[in-house]
Structure formats: C-alpha cells, structure tokens
Design a protein around this motif. Structure first.
Motif, PDB file in Angstrom:
ATOM      1  N   GLN A 481     -62.155  42.211 114.847  1.00 51.21           N
ATOM      2  CA  GLN A 481     -63.455  42.509 115.448  1.00 51.21           C
ATOM      3  C   GLN A 481     -64.570  41.804 114.690  1.00 51.21           C
ATOM      4  O   GLN A 481     -65.493  41.238 115.294  1.00 51.21           O
ATOM      5  CB  GLN A 481     -63.697  44.016 115.478  1.00 51.21           C
ATOM      6  CG  GLN A 481     -62.827  44.755 116.478  1.00 51.21           C
ATOM      7  CD  GLN A 481     -63.238  46.206 116.620  1.00 51.21           C
ATOM      8  OE1 GLN A 481     -64.414  46.513 116.779  1.00 51.21           O
ATOM      9  NE2 GLN A 481     -62.272  47.105 116.553  1.00 51.21           N
ATOM     10  N   GLN A 482     -64.488  41.831 113.368  1.00 45.23           N
ATOM     11  CA  GLN A 482     -65.514  41.159 112.571  1.00 45.23           C
ATOM     12  C   GLN A 482     -65.438  39.647 112.749  1.00 45.23           C
ATOM     13  O   GLN A 482     -66.469  38.971 112.868  1.00 45.23           O
ATOM     14  CB  GLN A 482     -65.357  41.525 111.090  1.00 45.23           C
ATOM     15  CG  GLN A 482     -66.432  40.922 110.187  1.00 45.23           C
ATOM     16  CD  GLN A 482     -67.822  41.325 110.614  1.00 45.23           C
ATOM     17  OE1 GLN A 482     -68.124  42.511 110.738  1.00 45.23           O
ATOM     18  NE2 GLN A 482     -68.688  40.346 110.866  1.00 45.23           N
ATOM     19  N   GLN A 483     -64.231  39.113 112.771  1.00 47.64           N
ATOM     20  CA  GLN A 483     -64.071  37.677 112.967  1.00 47.64           C
ATOM     21  C   GLN A 483     -64.624  37.247 114.326  1.00 47.64           C
ATOM     22  O   GLN A 483     -65.288  36.207 114.439  1.00 47.64           O
ATOM     23  CB  GLN A 483     -62.586  37.291 112.864  1.00 47.64           C
ATOM     24  CG  GLN A 483     -61.990  37.451 111.477  1.00 47.64           C
ATOM     25  CD  GLN A 483     -62.605  36.503 110.460  1.00 47.64           C
ATOM     26  OE1 GLN A 483     -62.868  35.342 110.751  1.00 47.64           O
ATOM     27  NE2 GLN A 483     -62.853  37.002 109.254  1.00 47.64           N
ATOM     28  N   LEU A 484     -64.364  38.041 115.354  1.00 46.11           N
ATOM     29  CA  LEU A 484     -64.868  37.696 116.674  1.00 46.11           C
ATOM     30  C   LEU A 484     -66.387  37.827 116.728  1.00 46.11           C
ATOM     31  O   LEU A 484     -67.071  37.019 117.370  1.00 46.11           O
ATOM     32  CB  LEU A 484     -64.218  38.581 117.736  1.00 46.11           C
ATOM     33  CG  LEU A 484     -64.567  38.235 119.191  1.00 46.11           C
ATOM     34  CD1 LEU A 484     -64.175  36.803 119.522  1.00 46.11           C
ATOM     35  CD2 LEU A 484     -63.901  39.192 120.156  1.00 46.11           C
ATOM     36  N   ASN A 488     -68.906  34.962 117.765  1.00 42.55           N
ATOM     37  CA  ASN A 488     -69.988  35.139 118.734  1.00 42.55           C
ATOM     38  C   ASN A 488     -71.305  34.626 118.173  1.00 42.55           C
ATOM     39  O   ASN A 488     -72.089  33.965 118.864  1.00 42.55           O
ATOM     40  CB  ASN A 488     -70.138  36.624 119.086  1.00 42.55           C
ATOM     41  CG  ASN A 488     -68.965  37.161 119.864  1.00 42.55           C
ATOM     42  OD1 ASN A 488     -68.218  36.413 120.477  1.00 42.55           O
ATOM     43  ND2 ASN A 488     -68.790  38.465 119.820  1.00 42.55           N
ATOM     44  N   GLU A 489     -71.554  34.959 116.924  1.00 41.56           N
ATOM     45  CA  GLU A 489     -72.810  34.545 116.294  1.00 41.56           C
ATOM     46  C   GLU A 489     -72.875  33.022 116.185  1.00 41.56           C
ATOM     47  O   GLU A 489     -73.928  32.413 116.430  1.00 41.56           O
ATOM     48  CB  GLU A 489     -72.935  35.186 114.909  1.00 41.56           C
ATOM     49  CG  GLU A 489     -74.245  34.884 114.200  1.00 41.56           C
ATOM     50  CD  GLU A 489     -75.443  35.389 114.980  1.00 41.56           C
ATOM     51  OE1 GLU A 489     -76.514  34.744 114.902  1.00 41.56           O
ATOM     52  OE2 GLU A 489     -75.317  36.410 115.682  1.00 41.56           O
ATOM     53  N   ARG A 490     -71.760  32.405 115.840  1.00 40.78           N
ATOM     54  CA  ARG A 490     -71.752  30.944 115.750  1.00 40.78           C
ATOM     55  C   ARG A 490     -71.922  30.314 117.136  1.00 40.78           C
ATOM     56  O   ARG A 490     -72.534  29.249 117.269  1.00 40.78           O
ATOM     57  CB  ARG A 490     -70.459  30.467 115.077  1.00 40.78           C
ATOM     58  CG  ARG A 490     -70.465  30.711 113.566  1.00 40.78           C
ATOM     59  CD  ARG A 490     -69.291  30.016 112.888  1.00 40.78           C
ATOM     60  NE  ARG A 490     -68.036  30.706 113.098  1.00 40.78           N
ATOM     61  CZ  ARG A 490     -67.595  31.708 112.332  1.00 40.78           C
ATOM     62  NH1 ARG A 490     -68.326  32.133 111.307  1.00 40.78           N
ATOM     63  NH2 ARG A 490     -66.429  32.278 112.561  1.00 40.78           N
ATOM     64  N   ALA A 491     -71.380  30.971 118.174  1.00 41.88           N
ATOM     65  CA  ALA A 491     -71.612  30.483 119.535  1.00 41.88           C
ATOM     66  C   ALA A 491     -73.097  30.558 119.875  1.00 41.88           C
ATOM     67  O   ALA A 491     -73.657  29.637 120.484  1.00 41.88           O
ATOM     68  CB  ALA A 491     -70.796  31.303 120.531  1.00 41.88           C
ATOM     69  N   ALA A 492     -73.733  31.663 119.461  1.00 42.26           N
ATOM     70  CA  ALA A 492     -75.170  31.814 119.709  1.00 42.26           C
ATOM     71  C   ALA A 492     -75.966  30.723 119.015  1.00 42.26           C
ATOM     72  O   ALA A 492     -76.884  30.134 119.584  1.00 42.26           O
ATOM     73  CB  ALA A 492     -75.634  33.194 119.239  1.00 42.26           C
TER      74      ALA A 492
END
Length: 698
Positions: A481-484, A488-492
């Motif tokens: 969950q933390q890795q995902l 997500n943050e890097r996608a943002a």
C-alpha cells in the motif's frame, strides 16, 4: 440525514437530466459528437439509471450442488409459484415453478445471475423476465446474445441446466457452449442482483473459472445455502474455507441459510428435524472455524438461518384460493421466514453497501458526461477567442502538444522503473513466510491422520496464519500500500511536469484533474476495460492475496484524485487456493509419517507460490495505474490535436459571425453539462459520506 431512498431518487433524477442533455447534442448538427458515440453514451446512462433504481446489492449464493440455490433465488424475488398436479397414476403432488431451473436433479451448468431492472414501459422484462446468454465463442465487443422475453422453464433449462434438453434452444445455439446467463426481471421483491455461484476455483474450464471469480469479486455479501435434509460435512469444507478467506481479508458478510425446512418437519427428540439439523450445522461450523459471536472476525455469526421458499409459495397459493373460503396461508407464510431473510439483506444495503453502489453509479455517470462535454468545451473556448488572438494561442497549444508527445514515453518509462523497484521491495518481504507457516502448521500436521477432517483443519489454520501475517505491521499488504501510494505520488509529479507551471484556466484546452476512474471507464467512447476501469488481466489475480484493501487516495496539482479501484477479490488469501494441494497427500502411497513429511515439505513451495502470486497481483495493480496515466495523456493529446485543427480552420477562413453563432449554440450546452457533472459529483461524495456513517454505526 438524507435516506438512501431519497439519495437514489435524487441520483435518478440527475441521471434522467444527463440522458436528456446527451440526447440534445444531436441538435448541434456539425458541432455534435459522432452520433454513434452519443447513442452509446445515452444507452450507458440509461443502464446506470436502471442500476440506481434496482441493483443496490450484489448477493452471491454459494453451496453444494442441489442445495437449493436456484429455488431460493426464485423465492427471494417472489417468483416461485406453487400448484397441485396429478401424476400419471392419479396421485396429487406438489408442483413448483421458478424463474430458474428447479427440481431434484436440476444442476446449474454455469454462473447464473438474476438482475432486477426498472420496467421501461415496454414490458420487455415482465413475466418470467428477459433471458440473455454468453457463449464461449462470443466476440469480446458483443459478449451477450439476447434469447428473448418470458422464457419457458424448458428454454431456461436448455441454456442453463446440466441436464437441459438442447433441442429447446434456438437452432443456431444448439452446438454452442454457454458460459454465463443473465435473467433480467422487472417484477421483483428485493433490489438485489442474485448470483447462483459454484465455489471459486471449482470449475474445470478456465473461462468459466474466470467468470465465477469475477462474480465472487462483485458480490457485496454471500448466502451460504445448505439443505435441511443434508447438513454440512467434509465435502463442504473447501467451499467454506474459500468463504472464510474472503471474510478474513475483506470483511464481507456471510449469511448462513438452511433452506428446505419444509422437507424436514418430522419430530426428532421432541422437535422438528430441521431444528436438530440447524443445531448440528452450527456446531459443525463453530468446531471448524471458531470465533466468538459478535467479534470483528466472527465467521459464523448467528449461524444457519432457517427458511422455506416452498412454504411462502404455498401461502400465496392458499391466500388466492382462500378468497372464496375465508381461509388463507398467512401462518404458513410466516413460518417460511422469507421476509426475515429479505430484511437481513436489506440491512446490508442500508449498512453502507447501497450508498456505495449509488456513489459508483454517480462516478461512472460523471465520466460519461465529461466524455461528451469535453470536446464541446474545447471547441467553445476556441471560438470565444478572436482570430487575431488565435495566432498567439496557436503557438501555446502547439507547444503543449509537443510537450505531451515528448513527455509521455518518459513519464511511463519512469513509472515502469518505479513499479519494478516497488515490486522488488515487496518480494523481499516474503522471506520469512515459510518459517511462519512451519511454526504454525508442523505440529498440527504431526498430530493428525491427514484424512479429510484433519486436512481441512490444516488448511483453515493455514488461511488464518497467512491472513494475519500478510496484514501485520511491516507485512507485505501494508508495505505494498505504501509503495503504491509512492507510485501514485510519482505519477502526480510526472503529470504535473507534463502540464507545465504556466498552465492556467484561461487556456483553450483546460488541464483537468486526473481521475483514474473516468479515464479507464471511457476511452473516447470505447469501453475495452471492465467496470471501474480494471484491465481484464487483473481478474487473473483473484485467487491471491491483495496488495491493497480498498485502494489508495491520490493527489495531483492540488486536486484530490479519485481512489483507484482495484479488484477486491485480489485480497483473497493465496492460501485458500494453494491449500487444496494438500488434499492430494494421502496414505495410499506412503506411511502416515511419510505423508506428514511430504505435507510439511509442501509448505516451502507454497510460500514461494504465494509470494509469486502476490507480486503478480501487485504488478497488475501497478500496471492499472500506468494504464490510467497513459490513457489520460492520450486523451489530452487528442484534445490538443483537435483544438489545433480548429484554430487552423478559423485562421484560414475567419468568420466572426459564424464563431458568434457557435458560441451562442455551444455555451448553454457546455454550461448545462458542467452543472450536471457538478451535481453528480456532489451526489457521489454525499453517498460515500452516508456509506461511511452507516458503516460506522454498525
């Protein structure tokens, strides 16, 4: 607080407005989206309205063959009729007719779903409903084949029963294999989709198995159906263990149903035989799955709930006949307890499931309206600017188009590398799983005979150990969950870089907040992905443990992103499926001690399989996010290309009068679409908040 019925009515009203708005786009002439796209989206909006009105709960019925699931489904929807008939020898017998094949030897051949729909005035799903089927060779773009309205019992059996007579099918269907059936009914008593399901993983056919897994995934709760004349035994344990894993990893409720109590009324030890059967069945569950009543992980709950669809049907028959005699079947109807079972399911709806269903419908409607509105808004923005100003604006649009084209490959490549690193981190976290399983299972293996009951005890314990271990602090579940979330943050960050620091609301093509659900649900009018935007490959992970429970909330450029919805069945412990391997260890080829040694040796291999299955599930979930980013960038690129072409047309043939007419025509339509989106998005938020409150009060 708004009730669920009020929320549903408000949503339905807004869906009607959305459908009317979408239909009105056809009056825009050359400015309208393609007619095929409009027609398709209108149809989807109509389908969402049906879902909002009817299917507020998905119920999976599971149990052994001939346990009475199809009989119970007909009864729950008030579609079971009773009559008296005379057989060939002149004897009077009870006769029942349901909307699904029923009878002593009737066995469902494939997953079958009864879907409540709103009557559209045509009566297409009245009577015995409207039957449609999916064949093994059906094309992916048109999976369903309509059979027709009011199918007879013989036709239903021909398509859906193991022993059905195929000569009752349409001639062109007699040589084709049915893999799934839907029966749409507009006359129903429960606003719930009812799935007649075999056990997950029980099908011999891969395609059937995948369909069943997807159905398990969609179920909000389960009815485990056992017959009063044949209580649970060792043959039921595999299926119960699958449900147990679902309960541990998802919290989904299991309602235990003892049906057919009308066939076990003889007196045993001073009371009806079905009451003794219920007591034995409850004791059987408690002995094998434990759990104190009322505890968060209580699997058994109140135990088996006795019902008789037959008695309810008999009561309706007696009431109809009693109109002339002054008698009726009310007492028999009450003894059936069918209304009590319906209330239990209604409580599930009102406990948050129904509200979340409405939120999902509203979310999907937002995506559909945005799909139609977006190109109109871009065209409107282009014609609101003077031709003189367009020369300057053109350079900006062209530069943004180049930036998106250049950045897409890098953004996706970087995210792919980030995903690979995240998967390696998660993979390493499985290093001590084998030791954990040995610590909890070796002694238990040595203490028994490895016959059916002992093997089941080992398998149940394996599910418990794995579920506790994987969800513990520092375990793979929370770690992923933390890795995902980091992914997500890097996608943002990557998308923000593509957007550019100078982006403003005054740009001709406004950069919309990234919404993974809308992007994946609607790919320029095509819907190659399943509900809630899941790539079909994710369905292959259904039997493994989830890297994510419920999804992860994301943020982009200050905006709140929608939660990425991943397949809930990916949360099922891999141990459920892998434990079945242990059933092959028998004394037939070895001494008991050798068999015990072999069973313990299996643990190491199982740990590796669990790890690999988990990582595969995580990879599919990560790829789903990457798919969403790729689809979003592709759509934004297409919008820029369309706008650039429109700018060029205006510059080459400037016509301010025509532009003013376009603005006058599109302005109100675009604004109406914006209002509809705002209202639907607000309803989705209200529904989720109401669901949280309802769930918190339980």
């Amino acid at each position: 607080m708004t009730s669920i019925d009020e929320l549903r009515d408000e949503l339905t009203g807004n869906l009607v407005k959305a459908e009317i708005w979408a239909r009105s786009l056809g009056t825009l002439g050359e400015l309208a989206p393609p007619a095929a796209l409009v027609d398709a989206e209108v149809g989807r909006l109509r389908g969402l309205r049906n879902r909002a009105l009817s299917s507020r709960l998905n119920v999976g019925l599971v149990g052994r063959q001939s346990s009475g699931k199809s009989f119970l489904i007909s009864g729950l929807q008030g579609r079971l009729s009773y009559d008296l008939m005379t057989d060939d020898e002149g004897d009077i017998q009870d006769s029942y007719t349901g909307i699904l094949p029923i009878g002593v030897n009737a066995t469902t051949a494939c997953p079958t779903t009864v879907v409540p729909v709103e009557d559209d005035g045509t009566g297409f799903a009245s009577g015995r409903g409207f039957l449609r089927v999916q064949f093994a060779d059906s094309p992916s773009h048109a999976p369903w084949t309509d059979i027709g309205p009011d199918p007879s019992p013989e036709v239903m059996a021909a398509y859906g029963a193991v022993d059905g007579d195929r000569s009752s099918r349409l001639p062109e269907h007699r040589g084709r294999r049915v893999v799934q059936i839907e029966l749409l009914v507009s006359d129903y008593r429960l606003p719930a989709k009812l799935y007649d399901l075999p056990g997950a993983g029980s099908a011999d056919d891969d395609e059937l198995d995948l369909i069943m897994k997807e159905a398990w995934d969609q179920a909000d709760c389960f009815l485990y159906v056992s017959h009063a004349t044949s209580g649970p035994d060792a043959h039921h344990l595999d299926l119960m263990r699958e449900l147990y894993g679902y309960r541990l990893r998802t919290g989904r409720q299991v309602i235990w149903v003892l049906t057919g109590i009308d066939r076990a009324t003889q007196v045993e030890d001073g009371r009806s035989a079905w009451k003794n059967a219920r007591e034995r069945s409850n004791a059987y569950l408690r002995e094998r799955f434990g759990g104190s009543p009322g505890s968060p992980h209580d699997f058994v709950g109140e135990g088996f709930f006795p019902v008789s669809p037959a008695w309810e049907a008999q009561a309706a028959f007696a009431d109809a006949a009693g109109a002339a005699t002054g008698t009726g079947g009310n007492s028999v109807g009450r003894n059936s307890r069918m209304d009590d079972l319906r209330r239990k399911l209604t409580d599930v709806i009102e406990g948050g499931v129904g509200q979340r269903h409405l939120a999902q419908v509203a979310d999907e409607a937002v995506g559909l309206v945005r799909l139609l509105r977006r190109p109109l808004a871009d065209t409107l923005a282009t014609h609101q600017v003077s031709v003189a100003d367009l020369e300057n604006r053109r350079a900006g649009v062209s530069e943004r188009l180049d930036r998106v084209a250049r950045a897409t490959e890098k953004v996706l490549s970087d995210l792919g590398h980030d995903l690979a690193r995240a998967l390696r981190v998660v993979q390493r976290s499985f290093g001590d799983l084998a030791a954990e399983l040995h610590a909890g299972l070796d002694r238990l293996i040595d203490e028994g005979d490895l016959k059916a009951e002992h093997v089941s005890e080992i398998n149940v314990r394996q599910v418990e150990i794995y579920s506790e271990w994987i969800a513990a602090a520092g375990g793979p579940d929370l770690l992923w969950q933390q890795q995902l979330a980091d992914l997500n943050e890097r996608a943002a960050v990557g998308l923000h870089g593509v957007q550019g620091e100078s982006a403003t609301e005054s740009e001709l093509v406004v950069w919309e907040a990234f919404d993974s659900r809308a992007v994946l649900l609607s790919d320029e009018g095509r819907r190659p992905l399943g509900a809630y935007g899941l790539v079909k490959a994710a369905a292959t992970t259904i039997t493994v443990a989830s890297p994510v429970v419920g999804g992860v909330a994301m943020g982009l450029a200050g905006a709140s992103l929608a939660v990425v919805a991943f397949p809930v069945t990916a949360t099922v412990a891999a141990a459920i499926a892998l434990a079945k391997v242990t059933d092959m260890v028998r004394e037939r080829e070895s001494t008991l001690q050798k068999a015990r040694t072999q069973r313990k040796q299996l643990i190491d291999g199982q740990a590796d399989q669990i790890r690999d299955a988990f990582v595969d599930a995580a990879r599919e979930q990560g790829n789903t996010l990457l798919d969403a980013v790729a689809a979003y960038l592709a759509q934004h690129k297409l919008r820029l290309e369309r706008t650039l072409a429109e700018i060029d047309r205006r510059i080459e043939a400037p016509d301010s009068v025509a532009s003013r007419e376009i603005v006058a025509r599109l302005g109100p339509v675009v604004e109406s679409g914006r209002d509809i989106v705002t209202r639907l998005a607000g309803l989705a938020d209200d529904a989720r908040a109401q669901a949280d409150r309802a769930a918190g009060g339980r």
